[in-house]
Design an enzyme around this catalytic site. Structure first.
Site, PDB file in Angstrom:
ATOM      1  CB  ILE A 169      -0.998  -0.030   1.179  1.00 17.20           C
ATOM      2  CG1 ILE A 169      -1.838  -1.314   1.125  1.00 17.20           C
ATOM      3  CG2 ILE A 169      -1.917   1.170   1.192  1.00 17.20           C
ATOM      4  CD1 ILE A 169      -2.606  -1.524  -0.166  1.00 17.20           C
ATOM      5  NE  ARG A 210      -1.338   8.602  17.053  1.00 16.71           N
ATOM      6  CZ  ARG A 210      -1.301   7.591  16.177  1.00 16.71           C
ATOM      7  NH1 ARG A 210      -0.895   6.397  16.524  1.00 16.71           N
ATOM      8  NH2 ARG A 210      -1.669   7.785  14.931  1.00 16.71           N
ATOM      9  CG  HIS A 244      -4.551  -2.181  11.809  1.00 19.54           C
ATOM     10  ND1 HIS A 244      -5.206  -2.617  10.684  1.00 19.54           N
ATOM     11  CD2 HIS A 244      -4.468  -0.848  11.716  1.00 19.54           C
ATOM     12  CE1 HIS A 244      -5.519  -1.572   9.942  1.00 19.54           C
ATOM     13  NE2 HIS A 244      -5.079  -0.483  10.538  1.00 19.54           N
TER      14      HIS A 244
HETATM   15  N1  GLN Z   1       0.179   5.072   1.339  1.00 21.10           N
HETATM   16  C1  GLN Z   1      -0.093   5.165   2.741  1.00 21.10           C
HETATM   17  C2  GLN Z   1       0.774   4.191   3.508  1.00 21.10           C
HETATM   18  O1  GLN Z   1       1.030   3.139   3.019  1.00 21.10           O
HETATM   19  C3  GLN Z   1      -1.561   4.895   3.040  1.00 21.10           C
HETATM   20  C4  GLN Z   1      -1.881   5.064   4.508  1.00 21.10           C
HETATM   21  C5  GLN Z   1      -3.360   4.999   4.874  1.00 21.10           C
HETATM   22  O2  GLN Z   1      -4.155   4.415   4.202  1.00 21.10           O
HETATM   23  N2  GLN Z   1      -3.743   5.588   5.947  1.00 21.10           N
HETATM   24  O3  GLN Z   1       1.200   4.446   4.610  1.00 21.10           O
HETATM   25 ZN    ZN Z   2      -4.870   2.374   4.680  1.00 26.89          ZN
END
Ligand code: GLN
Ligand code: ZN
Length: 770
Positions: free
Chosen positions: A444, A528, A707
């Site tokens: 991602i 946080r 997570h």
């Molecule tokens: N590109 C971002 C990452 O990989 C996406 C983060 C997110 O979706 N909050 O950290």
């Molecule tokens: Zn994300």
């Protein structure tokens, strides 16, 4: 006839985030409970002193929370999930609920804390449309409520001993129930109301016995479009809790004019409305306000950082003051919890920019000054004029209003948000250029943010590392990430985002039109805090932002390198917006800036570009009737950013949450070639939405939960992909984790991605053999 002034709550974290640091020390076992309690007591003392010295009529108590005020309410009502009462020595009884029980609910318990298999924390979710998160109360049919935890009463005592006139704030019974969730089938949490009300009666009686006259009772759910059983229940609820003290019913974040006829029938003593979120409601409310009620006018915006235009408010409120006299109160729109603490701490803002802002402490002063001005105090009226000058001057300042940026927004045509060809055609061009296997694998965007990377960025920021050395060091990190991805056998690579501290802050710092602060921290959840940038002027891109990093990364590999941008809506949602132009216009400016970045990336040879929009759903307005308009401009903004892409350039987007159903059509309308989403935690449940709707483009349902530190087994990933393939044609499926990997370490990442790639390879064979 002085005007009563108050605020709905003050930030609890402290000017230097003292609460955050103390909590974290306590959790690490470095300080004991007495020390933590001592710090909390000091913070409250300071906050009240500040409110009193500023001249507020009341100081507000009950706004302090060790983690979250909804959770505080659960403890107050003795409503704690069974599993969190467990200490290892046995179950904690009602009278022994304490700080550690509270932290059990918020943070869960590990095996050795409870001498059991460990207990998950309660869920956390967003507080209305803010970026604050609360702990979701868990309800089941057998729940009982009994006033248990003395924190609120102790705090009132503390304030009274300090000589303050104190107004406690309580989360109202209906909002408390509404914001929670049933953890049992076939049961409606509203049925618990009678039991909850008994506890509230007791709370109010105790407060009355302490000498409290007014209680601020927050029912923010009144700004939603409540189902009728919930709305109807307000009558019983308030009939049963009235009588002990005067109740100021508090609403915020949106208008309550749609339910005002109901509200005015309640046996209460006053109403607070948010006139910054919905100023139109003022006249409607005034028309029906009962004769003996107070109207608390929320005019100082508690959730943004801008100085108020006090002169304008004087004009607006003068006739109201004439009509209501002493019954008009002046207040912050909502709790100041959502604004940074003290502007005085900022040493790097120019005097001009500083004169545009007001943080919590300054907002308290605004409330007081406006109150005095409405009482006819000439010095105060003059002071309001002077105070408002900078914000008025700003409206026509040239460095704020940039004609070329505004002209470009004006010239947005429908064509600008259209890719030149439809997905079906684009996908052919893309497969020719990209040459990807069935079930392509990717990630991602971010990779582990190691201590080394953080140290690099921080040294560069502080001027301890020269630019060229910094660039080289970051390039080494990119090289490392690329080599690891090649070794793993991933198909579409990323550069890993080592240059970014945060996906929004990075763009805010590199686009013109934003201001960042040193200490503008706001609580997000528990300990946080976030420090959102502020949109201060028309936004433009002065030079390419990500192109050098992405092209460097591409130069290291023959595989496709995915460019990585944060989308316009997400940048909007995670920053403090301007108040002088609409959210839509800000987003359009962002979209145009990102559009240029997309062009430059593709011209530089980047064939795949991801535009992250994880915040698109949370930007939804509170009322259903406003959803479509928002979704229209949000989708359009994304498309403006994406549509400079040629047909053969593949646009990805990424979203990570699970409630897609209500926005699925808009997600499809974004027309990204590929969307990566979170699904692993729901066992691909989410894909139902995509199946029923027949989502037309490609999808990468997250195949494991980033997570958690757990390493997903290959067969487990395979099963998820098989499930996905029953809902989405396999030719349109991607394989990826469900979010960025920045919070994990490399050992976890490499082990997980190894299994992910193996699973994809195994299934490629399986599916081609069929
Ligand atoms: N590109 C971002 C990452 O990989 C996406 C983060 C997110 O979706 N909050 O950290
Ligand atoms: Zn994300």
């Amino acid at each position: 006839m002085t005007t009563t002034t108050h605020i709905l709550g003050y930030p609890r974290i402290g000017e230097q985030r003292e609460l955050k640091f103390a909590l974290e020390k306590y959790w690490r076992g470095e300080i004991d409970q007495a020390q933590l309690q001592g710090l909390g007591s000091d913070l409250r003392t300071q906050n009240w002193a500040l409110q009193k010295e500023a001249g507020l009529e009341f100081v507000t108590a009950g706004d302090f929370a060790w983690y979250d005020h909804v959770l505080t309410t659960s403890l107050l009502l003795g409503h704690v999930p069974e599993r969190h009462r467990w200490t290892g020595k046995g179950e904690v009884g009602q009278s022994e609920l304490g700080l550690d029980t509270l932290f059990n609910v918020a943070r869960g318990q590990s095996q050795n804390q409870c001498d059991c298999h460990g207990n998950a924390a309660s869920d956390m979710t967003k507080w209305f449309n803010t970026n604050y998160h609360y702990i979701v109360p868990e309800f089941s049919a057998g729940d009982h409520f009994q006033v248990s935890w003395p924190q609120l009463f102790d705090e009132i005592d503390q304030a009274l001993k300090l000589g303050h006139q104190v107004k406690p704030v309580l989360l109202g019974p209906l909002s408390y129930l509404y914001l929670g969730k049933e953890i049992e089938e076939g049961f409606d949490r509203l049925s618990l109301l009678p039991r909850v009300l008994v506890a509230y009666q007791e709370v109010l009686a105790k407060l009355a016995a302490q000498g409290v006259t007014w209680v601020q009772i927050d029912e923010p759910i009144l700004a939603l479009e409540l189902e009728s059983p919930w709305l109807e229940s307000f009558t019983t609820a308030y009939q049963s809790i009235q009588g002990e003290v005067k109740l100021l019913l508090t609403t915020y974040f949106d208008s309550v004019s749609h339910v005002i006829n109901k509200i005015v029938t309640l046996p209460i003593d006053g109403l607070h409305v948010d006139l910054t979120a919905a100023s139109d409601q003022l006249d409607e409310v005034l028309n029906v306000l009962p004769d003996h009620w107070v109207l608390s006018a929320g005019v100082i915006n508690g959730r943004n950082v801008w100085r108020a235009n006090l002169s304008e408010w004087i004009d607006r409120l003068k006739p109201v003051k004439q009509q209501l006299g002493e019954r008009l109160w002046i207040a912050s729109s909502c709790s100041l919890l959502h604004s940074p603490v003290n502007l005085e701490a900022e040493t790097k803002l120019t005097p001009e920019v500083k004169s545009w802002f007001a943080f919590a402490k300054q907002k308290v002063a605004e409330v007081v000054l406006l109150g005095k001005a409405l009482d006819g105090d000439h010095a105060a009226i003059l002071a309001c004029d002077t105070y408002s000058q900078p914000i008025i001057a700003r409206e026509s300042a040239q460095h704020v209003n940039k004609p070329h940026v505004q002209a470009r927004v004006q010239q947005i045509t429908p064509e600008l948000s259209q890719r030149s060809t439809p997905y079906q055609e684009r996908s052919h061009h893309q497969s020719e250029v990209l040459n990807l296997p069935l079930l392509p694998t990717t990630t991602i965007g971010s990779f582990p943010q190691t201590a080394e990377i953080r140290a690099l960025r921080s040294a560069f920021r502080q001027g301890k590392l020269a630019k060229t050395d910094y660039v080289e060091a970051i390039q080494r990190q990119i090289l490392d990430a690329v080599q690891r991805q090649e070794a793993l056998g991933l198909d579409v690579l990323v550069h890993g985002e080592p240059e970014r501290n945060d996906m929004v802050e990075y763009f805010a710092e590199n686009l013109s039109g934003f201001q960042t602060t040193q200490f503008g921290w706001v609580q997000s959840y528990g300990s946080r805090c976030v420090k959102p940038a502020i949109v201060v002027a028309d936004i433009e891109r002065k030079q390419p932002i990500t192109v050098e990093w992405s092209t460097y990364a591409q130069s290291l590999t023959k595989k496709q390198m995915k460019g990585m941008l944060t989308g316009p809506v997400t940048i909007l949602c995670w920053t403090f917006p301007r108040e002088d132009i609409t959210r839509k216009t800000i987003t359009q400016q962002l979209a145009l800036a990102l559009r240029d970045e997309v062009s430059d990336l593709q011209d530089a040879g980047i064939n795949i570009i991801q535009i992250d929009e994880p915040a698109i759903r949370e930007g939804l307005p509170l009322k259903l009737q406003d959803h479509q308009d928002y979704l229209n401009w949000a989708v359009e903004a994304f498309r403006i950013a994406a549509s400079s892409a040629k047909p053969e350039t593949q646009i990805h987007t990424h979203m990570c949450y699970s409630e897609f159903n209500e926005i699925i059509e808009s997600v499809a309308a974004m027309d990204a070639d590929v969307i990566t989403i979170e699904t692993s935690r729901s066992n691909m449940e989410l894909l139902k939405a995509f199946e029923e709707f027949n989502y037309p483009n490609e999808i990468g349902p997250g195949v494991y939960d980033i997570h958690s530190p757990n390493i997903p087994a290959q067969h487990w990933i395979e099963n998820l992909i098989r499930t996905a393939a029953t809902k989405i044609p396999v030719e349109r499926l991607w394989v990826n984790p469900d979010c960025g990997l920045k919070t994990r370490n490399w050992a976890e990442v490499e082990a997980s991605l190894t299994n992910m790639v193996l699973a994809a390879k195994a299934l490629r064979q399986e599916f081609t053999a069929e």
